[in-house]
Design an enzyme around this catalytic site. Structure first.
Site, mmCIF file in Angstrom:
data_model
loop_
_atom_site.group_PDB
_atom_site.id
_atom_site.type_symbol
_atom_site.label_atom_id
_atom_site.label_comp_id
_atom_site.label_asym_id
_atom_site.label_seq_id
_atom_site.Cartn_x
_atom_site.Cartn_y
_atom_site.Cartn_z
ATOM 1 C CG HIS B 182 -2.047 0.866 0.957
ATOM 2 N ND1 HIS B 182 -1.802 2.245 1.308
ATOM 3 C CD2 HIS B 182 -3.271 0.805 0.796
ATOM 4 C CE1 HIS B 182 -3.162 2.707 1.311
ATOM 5 N NE2 HIS B 182 -3.836 2.044 0.871
ATOM 6 C CB SER B 196 -7.276 7.043 3.537
ATOM 7 O OG SER B 196 -8.162 7.377 2.460
ATOM 8 N NE ARG B 243 -3.909 1.836 -3.995
ATOM 9 C CZ ARG B 243 -4.380 0.834 -3.367
ATOM 10 N NH1 ARG B 243 -4.307 -0.320 -3.320
ATOM 11 N NH2 ARG B 243 -5.463 1.216 -2.542
ATOM 12 C CB SER B 349 -9.323 -8.982 0.595
ATOM 13 O OG SER B 349 -9.049 -10.248 1.532
ATOM 14 C CG LEU B 350 -12.889 -8.239 4.080
ATOM 15 C CD1 LEU B 350 -13.438 -6.977 4.818
ATOM 16 C CD2 LEU B 350 -12.300 -9.123 4.989
HETATM 17 C C1 LIG Z 1 -5.502 -2.774 7.639
HETATM 18 C C2 LIG Z 1 -6.186 -3.436 6.713
HETATM 19 C C3 LIG Z 1 -7.315 -3.010 5.915
HETATM 20 C C4 LIG Z 1 -7.979 -3.927 5.131
HETATM 21 N N1 LIG Z 1 -9.188 -3.387 4.509
HETATM 22 C C5 LIG Z 1 -9.678 -4.241 3.351
HETATM 23 C C6 LIG Z 1 -10.926 -3.822 3.093
HETATM 24 O O1 LIG Z 1 -11.388 -2.511 3.144
HETATM 25 N N2 LIG Z 1 -11.690 -4.762 2.099
HETATM 26 C C7 LIG Z 1 -11.232 -5.799 1.987
HETATM 27 O O2 LIG Z 1 -11.696 -6.662 1.355
HETATM 28 N N3 LIG Z 1 -10.147 -6.328 2.396
HETATM 29 C C8 LIG Z 1 -9.314 -5.642 3.409
HETATM 30 N N4 LIG Z 1 -8.343 -6.020 3.978
HETATM 31 C C9 LIG Z 1 -7.825 -7.433 3.729
HETATM 32 C C10 LIG Z 1 -8.632 -8.450 4.563
HETATM 33 O O3 LIG Z 1 -8.920 -7.954 5.861
HETATM 34 C C11 LIG Z 1 -7.869 -9.706 4.914
HETATM 35 O O4 LIG Z 1 -7.512 -10.333 3.699
HETATM 36 C C12 LIG Z 1 -8.811 -10.744 5.403
HETATM 37 O O5 LIG Z 1 -9.115 -10.454 6.798
HETATM 38 C C13 LIG Z 1 -8.194 -12.165 5.693
HETATM 39 O O6 LIG Z 1 -8.953 -13.037 6.362
HETATM 40 P P1 LIG Z 1 -8.521 -14.322 6.612
HETATM 41 O O7 LIG Z 1 -9.838 -14.931 7.357
HETATM 42 O O8 LIG Z 1 -8.141 -15.313 5.594
HETATM 43 O O9 LIG Z 1 -7.430 -14.501 7.593
HETATM 44 P P2 LIG Z 1 -7.363 -13.507 9.062
HETATM 45 O O10 LIG Z 1 -8.474 -12.770 9.038
HETATM 46 O O11 LIG Z 1 -5.972 -13.161 9.034
HETATM 47 O O12 LIG Z 1 -7.457 -14.409 10.153
HETATM 48 C C14 LIG Z 1 -6.285 -15.657 10.286
HETATM 49 C C15 LIG Z 1 -6.517 -16.313 11.471
HETATM 50 O O13 LIG Z 1 -5.792 -17.251 11.511
HETATM 51 C C16 LIG Z 1 -5.275 -17.456 12.624
HETATM 52 N N5 LIG Z 1 -3.883 -18.173 12.604
HETATM 53 C C17 LIG Z 1 -2.849 -17.832 11.935
HETATM 54 N N6 LIG Z 1 -2.027 -18.757 12.043
HETATM 55 C C18 LIG Z 1 -2.378 -19.691 12.962
HETATM 56 C C19 LIG Z 1 -1.862 -21.036 13.505
HETATM 57 N N7 LIG Z 1 -0.507 -21.267 13.092
HETATM 58 N N8 LIG Z 1 -2.607 -21.573 14.361
HETATM 59 C C20 LIG Z 1 -3.859 -21.136 14.730
HETATM 60 N N9 LIG Z 1 -4.231 -20.095 13.933
HETATM 61 C C21 LIG Z 1 -3.747 -19.122 13.215
HETATM 62 C C22 LIG Z 1 -5.103 -16.167 13.358
HETATM 63 O O14 LIG Z 1 -4.728 -16.057 14.627
HETATM 64 C C23 LIG Z 1 -6.362 -15.394 12.646
HETATM 65 O O15 LIG Z 1 -7.357 -15.411 13.492
HETATM 66 C C24 LIG Z 1 -7.417 -5.284 4.936
HETATM 67 C C25 LIG Z 1 -6.385 -5.618 5.533
HETATM 68 C C26 LIG Z 1 -5.751 -4.874 6.287
HETATM 69 C C27 LIG Z 1 -4.434 -5.366 7.152
#
Ligand SMILES: Cc1cc2nc3c(=O)[nH]c(=O)nc-3n(C[C@H](O)[C@H](O)[C@H](O)COP(=O)(O)OP(=O)(O)OC[C@H]3O[C@@H](n4cnc5c(N)ncnc54)[C@H](O)[C@@H]3O)c2cc1C
Ligand code: SF4
Ligand code: SF4
Ligand code: FES
Lengths: 250, 534
Positions: B182, B196, B243, B349-350
């Site tokens: 970013h 932002s 960007r 992503s979400l």
């Molecule tokens: C600041 C920021 C802003 C964002 N804004 C947006 C947005 O506006 N729109 C959008 O679509 N996306 C956005 N994203 C991206 C999006 O939030 C992430 O891609 C998404 O949350 C990933 O979800 P997930 O469930 O795959 O993983 P995560 O939400 O990262 O969850 C992974 C989980 O796995 C657990 N875990 C990891 N390793 C282990 C292990 N070895 N053993 C047990 N548990 C483990 C962690 O504790 C965590 O709870 C943003 C990301 C960031 C950082």
């Protein structure tokens, strides 16, 4: 303070729930932008106390580092707050770090906050949807309704409001402000209101909303400025109404 | 939405185009078709999305599309989605349908004699107990790999440790070299926080002091001693260059001209010349975040910003059913590679996480129904003992390397060479360094040897896995001699579909203790590739 050369920390340490606590002091070279978490990270890179004794890295909880996950709450100079937004330059020295005092300790600064999550379960703090399959759009909500719900939905489950509440202790078993505020949130949601009676019932009796003494500590400490006392009085009114109604129905 | 003629096909096209044609198209199309239903679902779960006057969902525009397509909940959409899903899980828990094991760390899969998954091995982060959990199928949802870059916008739990462990056990890791950065994050001592881009939109000027190591207060540096490099290099767009251009220019100034503020990777984003009233009206929320986490008021003092590692496009290789190549292991969310190709669109992503979950869940159930019991159960004990031995080894190790310091070095190395600008020479050097780091890891010394809530042991284990996965990133980037999406090589500035319209698949060669690579054609059956120009 910006020109002082080092930062002094006093950290309360406790190896496990079964050992007794002691204090350790650390001195770190000052640099711009330090906060409590970055200081704990620095100690982990060089775990040596102020008087040169090797020690262990400090155990603490943290995850998002931007006041979203709620996990890093601790007592910083005696105040319950989020470590990830606690800037060293804005703190008095020595910086005193202690775990929250009303939650079971895990180790050092890490505590077990699961009581809040259990309370949220008891209060059914969710919208009871039929299923996750596609059922079309959700209920219409006015802009005003969204604007009223939004501030309540910003709770990060940090438990600060419970830590500072004079009524939150083992004797009362009080649920605490966060759960009450979540009840208000879900009771005002068009679909969520289906469980309204059950939620209010969960807040009746011992440990329920009646324990609140309106000390207002909660609303002052909440890092998300959630209007907690407003929630408490609204939900309190609804609980009362329902209790009286129940009485007449009997 | 909003009567602009937007459609799920348009969303699909934006996603594929934004990803520079590296994503297999059928699953992307399926995701985009499902996206409106996913928004409805979240709305039904009570996410307080902003509303129109008529009470309907309001939508706004994000980078990479011309349409107002994205539902949003104030300034905390991600948090709201997370909490809404969490509430539903809590509901299932209270109904006895889900058992949650919080504060457990996944260590490895339990594989039987045929290399099929029979469960997992995990460690209680408090009691440090290692145990196995039998399962017919598992779904990995462990998020991004931000920690590999030291500081990133990700949460600190996003280490990629689980993905790496599975890669070392035989799962393919795909497109590891695609890392999204970013352009404007707030460099903190502990992490990078998202800022932002609207700050540039409202007149923010990007500059550095002309002399390296200038430690003066920025406000006391006269105009003539400031270098507004974006305005100089791109007179037409100035500070409003896209960007990726902004990101690369900032990198160049910091790493090639050595002009980062205080010798650190940061440049000024200056709003102090903009009228306060305008700032308060248009940017208040953002400026407050900066003030809260940095302590300076951007209305008075130029902000310090730097591009920050933000998103992991690559991840565990999965098929269209979210199944990895190891029978019984599925993956969904940021930890897998399926939906974003070479670059992820804002807000996508979400949706991809939830959609991936929708596919993975039923697919895992179906797999589990069709699988028969393993011949023996010996592999559970074997895996547990193996992991217990790993812990014991770390506890005993008498070296001189502090894992947290080694991690800091890893982060600096990876950020410098494996994010925005990539040169083959640096990538090769990086891989050499990583081998060195793995050597040094053998001499690790844990100052904490207690058997209760010992974060050092857990972290050391994660660090090892990060090091292994870093090699996949560095080597994958070295191999891809082209520029595509987030992957940019000045020596190969063009996209090369002839040679590289391919998914990179890394697998671990245990004997050589390093990755080996193969390439798989991309399914472009729905939208023919065209050049990506914004
Ligand atoms: C600041 C920021 C802003 C964002 N804004 C947006 C947005 O506006 N729109 C959008 O679509 N996306 C956005 N994203 C991206 C999006 O939030 C992430 O891609 C998404 O949350 C990933 O979800 P997930 O469930 O795959 O993983 P995560 O939400 O990262 O969850 C992974 C989980 O796995 C657990 N875990 C990891 N390793 C282990 C292990 N070895 N053993 C047990 N548990 C483990 C962690 O504790 C965590 O709870 C943003 C990301 C960031 C950082
Ligand atoms: S008002 Fe006082 S007693 Fe009531 S919840 Fe808040 S802090 Fe506790
Ligand atoms: S109401 Fe405020 S203080 Fe209480 S848990 Fe929620 S965010 Fe924390
Ligand atoms: S680390 Fe998440 S709130 Fe501080």
């Amino acid at each position: 303070m910006a020109d002082s050369k080092s930062v002094l920390f006093k950290i309360r340490r406790q190896g496990s729930p079964h050992t007794s606590p002691h204090w350790e002091e650390f001195s770190l070279a000052w640099h711009p932008g330090m906060n409590v978490i970055s200081s704990l990270m620095e100690i982990a890179r060089n775990p040596v106390t102020r008087d040169g004794k090797p020690t262990t890295p400090i155990t603490y909880d943290a995850n998002c580092l931007e006041e979203v996950c709620g996990s890093c709450a601790m007592l910083i100079n005696g105040t319950a707050r989020m470590a990830c937004s606690a800037l060293i330059d804005k703190l008095e020295q020595p910086v005193r770090l202690e775990p929250l005092s009303k939650f079971p300790i895990v180790r050092d600064l890490a505590v077990d906050r699961s009581v809040l999550f259990e309370n949220l379960k008891r209060a059914k703090a969710w919208v009871p949807i039929d299923g996750t399959y596609d059922l079309g759009s959700g209920p219409r909500m006015t802009m005003e309704e969204q604007e009223a719900a939004y501030p309540l939905s910003r709770c990060i489950s940090c438990c600060c409001c419970m830590e500072v509440c004079p009524q939150f202790n083992e004797d009362t078993g009080f649920v605490g402000a966060a759960t009450i505020s979540q009840v208000r949130l879900f009771n005002t949601h068009p679909t969520g209101s289906a469980l309204k009676r059950e939620r209010l019932a969960a807040l009746m009796g011992d440990g329920g909303i009646q324990e609140c003494g309106y000390a207002q500590n909660c609303v002052e400490i909440c890092p998300k400025d959630i209007p907690l006392t407003r929630s408490i009085s609204e939900v309190g009114g609804a609980v009362m109404k329902q209790a009286i109604g129940d009485l007449f129905r009997k | 939405m909003k009567g602009e003629g937007d459609s799920t096909w348009q969303h699909f096209d934006d996603t594929v185009y934004g990803g520079d044609f590296l994503a297999n198209q059928p699953p992307v199309k399926a995701m985009c078709d499902a996206a409106p239903g996913i928004i409805d679902l979240l709305d039904r779960m009570g996410v307080p999305f902003n509303r129109t006057p008529e009470g309907l969902l309001d939508f706004r525009r994000f980078g990479g599309t011309l349409y107002n397509r994205t539902a949003f909940a104030g300034a905390t959409t991600g948090q709201q989605l997370l909490y809404a899903l969490d509430e539903q899980v809590r509901r299932y828990e209270s109904e006895g349908k889900v058992t949650k094991y919080e504060h457990w760390e996944f260590l490895s899969a339990v594989l039987d004699g045929n290399r099929a998954c029979r469960g997992i091995c995990a460690m209680d982060l408090r009691s440090m107990e290692v145990r196995t959990f039998p399962a017919d199928a598992i779904i990995i949802a462990t998020g991004g790999i931000g920690a590999i870059f030291g500081k990133s916008t990700n949460s600190v739990v996003c280490t990629g440790s689980a993905q790496s462990a599975l890669y070392q056990q035989g799962c393919y890791y795909a497109n590891g070299e695609f890392i999204q950065v970013h352009p404007t994050s707030i460099p903190g001592e502990d992490k990078l926080r998202l800022m932002s881009e609207s700050a540039r939109g409202e007149g923010g000027r990007v500059w550095v002091p002309k002399t390296s190591g200038d430690t003066r207060d920025p406000k006391s540096i006269p105009e003539s001693e400031r270098w507004y490099f974006l305005e100089e290099w791109y007179p037409k767009y100035g500070n409003l260059v896209p960007r990726d251009v902004a990101t690369r220019a900032i990198f160049k100034v910091v790493y090639e001209h050595n002009l980062g503020i205080d010798g650190k990777p940061m440049v000024y984003l200056d709003l102090t010349h903009v009228d306060r009233k305008i700032l308060d009206r248009k940017l208040e929320g953002i400026l407050e975040i900066y003030e809260k986490f940095v302590g300076d008021d951007p209305r008075d003092t130029p902000m310090k910003i730097f591009p920050g590692m933000h998103y992991t496009m690559g991840g565990m290789w999965v098929d269209f059913k979210q199944a990895t190549n190891v029978p019984g292991i599925f993956a969904a969310g940021e930890c897998e590679y399926q939906y974003h190709g070479a670059n992820r669109l804002g807000a996508n992503s979400l949706v991809s996480c939830i959609f991936g979950g929708f596919i993975a869940g039923p697919a895992a159930v179906q797999y589990a129904r069709g699988t028969s019991a393993a011949a023996t159960n010996g592999h559970f004990d074997t895996e547990r003992k193996h992991q217990e031995e790993n812990n014991a080894m770390l506890m005993k190790s008498e070296g001189d390397e502090n894992p947290f310091r080694l991690w800091q070095e890893l982060g600096e190395l990876m950020t410098k060479n494996c994010t925005v600008i990539r040169y083959n020479k640096n990538l090769q050097e990086t891989d050499g360094k990583l081998v060195e780091f793995l050597e040094r890891f053998r001499r690790i010394n844990l100052s904490d040897r207690t058997q209760w809530a010992n974060t050092s042991v857990v972290f050391a284990r994660q660090l090892y896995n990060m090091l292994q996965l870093s090699r996949v990133i560095a080597q994958g980037a070295a191999m891809r001699d082209e520029s595509r999406g987030a992957h940019y090589k000045p020596d190969f500035p063009e996209r090369d579909d002839k040679n590289f319209l391919k998914t990179t698949k890394a697998s671990f060669a245990p004997d050589a203790d390093e990755p080996k690579f193969e390439f798989e054609p991309v399914d472009v059956s729905l939208i023919p590739p065209r050049p990506r120009k914004y």
